[in-house]
Design a protein around this motif. Structure first.
Motif, mmCIF file in Angstrom:
data_model
loop_
_atom_site.group_PDB
_atom_site.id
_atom_site.type_symbol
_atom_site.label_atom_id
_atom_site.label_comp_id
_atom_site.label_asym_id
_atom_site.label_seq_id
_atom_site.Cartn_x
_atom_site.Cartn_y
_atom_site.Cartn_z
ATOM 1 N N VAL A 1 -6.679 -4.526 -20.139
ATOM 2 C CA VAL A 1 -6.486 -3.513 -19.643
ATOM 3 C C VAL A 1 -5.314 -2.562 -19.337
ATOM 4 O O VAL A 1 -4.397 -3.159 -18.977
ATOM 5 C CB VAL A 1 -7.052 -3.664 -17.808
ATOM 6 N N PRO A 2 -5.336 -1.289 -19.809
ATOM 7 C CA PRO A 2 -3.892 -0.585 -19.923
ATOM 8 C C PRO A 2 -3.570 -0.346 -18.383
ATOM 9 O O PRO A 2 -4.317 -0.194 -17.572
ATOM 10 C CB PRO A 2 -4.404 0.783 -20.590
ATOM 11 N N GLU A 3 -2.307 -0.538 -18.509
ATOM 12 C CA GLU A 3 -1.812 -0.475 -16.857
ATOM 13 C C GLU A 3 -0.982 1.081 -17.106
ATOM 14 O O GLU A 3 0.009 1.400 -17.950
ATOM 15 C CB GLU A 3 -0.784 -1.564 -16.721
ATOM 16 N N THR A 4 -1.080 2.007 -16.141
ATOM 17 C CA THR A 4 -0.451 3.235 -16.165
ATOM 18 C C THR A 4 0.207 3.252 -14.686
ATOM 19 O O THR A 4 -0.069 3.185 -13.563
ATOM 20 C CB THR A 4 -1.476 4.252 -15.770
ATOM 21 N N PRO A 5 1.702 3.228 -14.926
ATOM 22 C CA PRO A 5 2.557 3.130 -13.588
ATOM 23 C C PRO A 5 2.367 4.405 -12.816
ATOM 24 O O PRO A 5 2.003 5.558 -13.355
ATOM 25 C CB PRO A 5 3.882 3.202 -14.034
ATOM 26 N N ILE A 6 2.562 4.294 -11.533
ATOM 27 C CA ILE A 6 2.451 5.083 -10.562
ATOM 28 C C ILE A 6 3.421 5.098 -9.729
ATOM 29 O O ILE A 6 4.197 4.220 -9.397
ATOM 30 C CB ILE A 6 1.185 5.361 -9.710
ATOM 31 N N SER A 7 3.781 6.405 -9.057
ATOM 32 C CA SER A 7 5.046 6.486 -7.893
ATOM 33 C C SER A 7 4.239 7.005 -6.657
ATOM 34 O O SER A 7 3.440 8.011 -6.613
ATOM 35 C CB SER A 7 6.057 7.358 -8.444
ATOM 36 N N ILE A 8 4.610 6.172 -5.602
ATOM 37 C CA ILE A 8 3.862 6.509 -4.381
ATOM 38 C C ILE A 8 5.387 6.540 -3.230
ATOM 39 O O ILE A 8 6.015 5.863 -3.255
ATOM 40 C CB ILE A 8 3.076 5.497 -3.633
ATOM 41 N N GLN A 9 5.348 7.689 -2.678
ATOM 42 C CA GLN A 9 6.403 7.902 -1.497
ATOM 43 C C GLN A 9 5.678 7.988 -0.169
ATOM 44 O O GLN A 9 4.424 8.467 0.077
ATOM 45 C CB GLN A 9 6.915 9.275 -1.640
ATOM 46 N N GLY A 10 6.375 7.153 0.941
ATOM 47 C CA GLY A 10 5.718 6.737 2.151
ATOM 48 C C GLY A 10 6.787 6.032 2.902
ATOM 49 O O GLY A 10 7.805 5.639 2.767
ATOM 50 N N LYS A 11 6.066 5.640 4.100
ATOM 51 C CA LYS A 11 6.815 4.620 4.901
ATOM 52 C C LYS A 11 6.459 3.103 4.757
ATOM 53 O O LYS A 11 5.256 2.770 4.643
ATOM 54 C CB LYS A 11 6.550 5.180 6.327
ATOM 55 N N ILE A 12 7.534 2.173 4.490
ATOM 56 C CA ILE A 12 7.154 0.847 4.477
ATOM 57 C C ILE A 12 7.068 0.189 5.425
ATOM 58 O O ILE A 12 7.928 0.403 6.536
ATOM 59 C CB ILE A 12 8.438 0.213 3.555
ATOM 60 N N LEU A 13 5.880 -0.436 5.796
ATOM 61 C CA LEU A 13 5.783 -1.186 6.756
ATOM 62 C C LEU A 13 5.421 -2.743 6.539
ATOM 63 O O LEU A 13 4.820 -3.008 5.394
ATOM 64 C CB LEU A 13 4.584 -0.488 7.678
ATOM 65 N N PRO A 14 5.749 -3.563 7.543
ATOM 66 C CA PRO A 14 4.951 -4.991 7.281
ATOM 67 C C PRO A 14 3.566 -5.224 7.413
ATOM 68 O O PRO A 14 2.933 -4.152 8.105
ATOM 69 C CB PRO A 14 5.906 -5.890 8.361
ATOM 70 N N TYR A 15 3.299 -5.884 6.345
ATOM 71 C CA TYR A 15 1.673 -6.098 6.379
ATOM 72 C C TYR A 15 1.349 -7.433 7.063
ATOM 73 O O TYR A 15 -0.062 -7.707 7.437
ATOM 74 C CB TYR A 15 1.361 -6.030 5.027
ATOM 75 N N GLY A 16 2.332 -8.339 7.554
ATOM 76 C CA GLY A 16 1.914 -9.491 8.236
ATOM 77 C C GLY A 16 1.756 -10.669 7.070
ATOM 78 O O GLY A 16 1.097 -10.580 6.094
ATOM 79 N N ARG A 17 2.076 -11.734 7.594
ATOM 80 C CA ARG A 17 2.437 -12.858 6.685
ATOM 81 C C ARG A 17 1.331 -13.844 6.976
ATOM 82 O O ARG A 17 1.085 -14.436 8.101
ATOM 83 C CB ARG A 17 3.763 -13.839 6.776
ATOM 84 N N VAL A 18 0.313 -13.922 6.069
ATOM 85 C CA VAL A 18 -1.046 -14.583 6.050
ATOM 86 C C VAL A 18 -1.043 -15.345 5.019
ATOM 87 O O VAL A 18 -0.527 -15.165 3.988
ATOM 88 C CB VAL A 18 -2.143 -13.723 6.330
ATOM 89 N N PHE A 19 -1.520 -16.706 4.985
ATOM 90 C CA PHE A 19 -1.615 -18.018 4.051
ATOM 91 C C PHE A 19 -2.681 -17.304 2.937
ATOM 92 O O PHE A 19 -3.428 -16.539 3.002
ATOM 93 C CB PHE A 19 -2.185 -18.927 4.601
ATOM 94 N N LYS A 20 -1.824 -17.145 1.758
ATOM 95 C CA LYS A 20 -2.357 -16.669 0.372
ATOM 96 C C LYS A 20 -2.516 -15.414 0.432
ATOM 97 O O LYS A 20 -3.309 -14.733 -0.590
ATOM 98 C CB LYS A 20 -3.810 -17.337 0.076
ATOM 99 N N ARG A 21 -2.143 -14.637 1.224
ATOM 100 C CA ARG A 21 -2.139 -13.100 1.078
ATOM 101 C C ARG A 21 -1.015 -12.593 -0.029
ATOM 102 O O ARG A 21 0.207 -13.248 -0.050
ATOM 103 C CB ARG A 21 -1.523 -12.359 2.623
ATOM 104 N N ARG A 22 -1.734 -11.634 -0.796
ATOM 105 C CA ARG A 22 -0.886 -11.327 -2.025
ATOM 106 C C ARG A 22 0.312 -10.216 -1.629
ATOM 107 O O ARG A 22 1.074 -9.897 -2.750
ATOM 108 C CB ARG A 22 -1.781 -10.946 -3.191
ATOM 109 N N ALA A 23 0.429 -9.653 -0.791
ATOM 110 C CA ALA A 23 1.067 -8.766 -0.332
ATOM 111 C C ALA A 23 1.747 -8.850 1.004
ATOM 112 O O ALA A 23 1.088 -9.215 2.192
ATOM 113 C CB ALA A 23 0.442 -7.234 -0.352
ATOM 114 N N SER A 24 3.220 -8.691 1.218
ATOM 115 C CA SER A 24 3.708 -8.843 2.245
ATOM 116 C C SER A 24 3.989 -7.502 3.189
ATOM 117 O O SER A 24 4.350 -7.572 4.375
ATOM 118 C CB SER A 24 5.253 -9.586 2.171
ATOM 119 N N HIS A 25 4.000 -6.594 2.496
ATOM 120 C CA HIS A 25 4.412 -5.227 2.903
ATOM 121 C C HIS A 25 3.231 -4.166 2.577
ATOM 122 O O HIS A 25 2.520 -4.294 1.501
ATOM 123 C CB HIS A 25 5.675 -4.574 2.511
ATOM 124 N N LYS A 26 3.217 -2.998 3.203
ATOM 125 C CA LYS A 26 2.382 -1.810 2.411
ATOM 126 C C LYS A 26 3.373 -0.553 2.661
ATOM 127 O O LYS A 26 4.219 -0.559 3.335
ATOM 128 C CB LYS A 26 1.351 -1.893 3.649
#
Length: 268
Positions: free
Chosen positions: A187-212
């Protein structure tokens, strides 16, 4: 005159042939697998250039281009990378942002060592240590080196373990076959750029992301990247560049973070 014309035509064909053979392949980027242990990744596409680091058998490398018998690859995490301290501004004790445009990342703590990449102003880097006036950083997305094609091969599109796990399930065979085909499809990957506010997503076991990151129009993306870099920008405005991971089961799309830049120093 005829002999001169013939020589010119031959020379033109020779040059065109060389240009065609040197043209970059069109299927990049591509994943490579190292075939042997202690394979050199060099600063340039020659055997006489400086060795940046070594790769081990089975290691995956991302090739960005091919130069004759060499692949240009992104540097692994064990590669040395240095930036002058006076071109960095501290964010936390382990992170810093770049304070100038197009700053050189070098192989060693000296201006006489090869340039292995560049970073843009406000980009956040992870600090590993220091030597004199130089900071050692974790290799950033733009740092690259070269590996000879004899020591690598194109990697399978999906890890064998993932395919084996699917094949081990006896039920719903038509679905299994379809899933296997999806795994092995590139699957070809196309880079994207997003501007916004960084916030914690919460630390949950096996969660793939720590922030949003939440944009000004309230769109939310999850962020998969170095936790320390994301933590240092919590509640700040930032620009995140990366690729969206396919087929995730999270509520929001996940961005595999390549770079983070500080958009504003104002905490909200």
């Amino acid at each position: 005159m005829k002999r001169l014309r013939f020589c010119l035509i031959c020379a033109a064909y020779f040059l065109l042939g060389n240009c065609a053979s040197a043209a970059p392949q069109e299927h990049f980027p591509v994943d490579l697998e190292v075939k042997e242990d202690n394979i050199n990744i060099r600063a340039d596409a020659t055997v006489s250039s400086a060795v940046i680091c070594t790769a081990f058998k089975g290691q995956r490398l991302e090739a960005l281009a091919q130069a004759y018998d060499w692949y240009k690859v992104r540097l692994p995490k064990n590669a040395p990378a240095y930036i002058k301290k006076d071109l960095l501004e501290s964010v936390t004790d382990r992170t810093a942002k770049v304070s100038a445009q197009r700053v050189n990342v070098r192989l060693g703590p000296s201006e006489s060592t090869p340039v292995i990449g560049k970073v843009s102003e406000n980009q956040v880097v992870y600090l590993l240590g220091s030597t004199g006036d130089w900071a050692r950083i974790e290799p950033v997305y733009s740092t690259t080196g070269y590996v000879h094609k004899l020591f690598v091969r194109e990697a399978a599109a999906a890890p064998e373990a993932a395919v084996a796990l699917i094949e081990a399930v006896p039920a719903a065979q038509p679905v299994i076959t379809e899933k296997k085909a999806q795994l092995t499809q590139t699957v070809p990957e196309t880079p994207i750029s997003i501007q916004g506010k960084i916030l914690p997503y919460g630390r949950v076991f096996k969660r793939r992301a720590s922030h949003k990151i939440v944009t000004s129009d309230k769109k939310t993306y999850l962020l998969k990247g170095r936790t320390e870099n994301l933590e240092s920008l919590t509640h700040r405005s930032a620009i995140v560049t990366g690729v969206i991971l396919p087929d995730t089961r999270e509520k929001y799309p996940i961005i595999d973070v390549a770079t983070i830049e500080v958009a504003s120093d104002t905490r909200e």
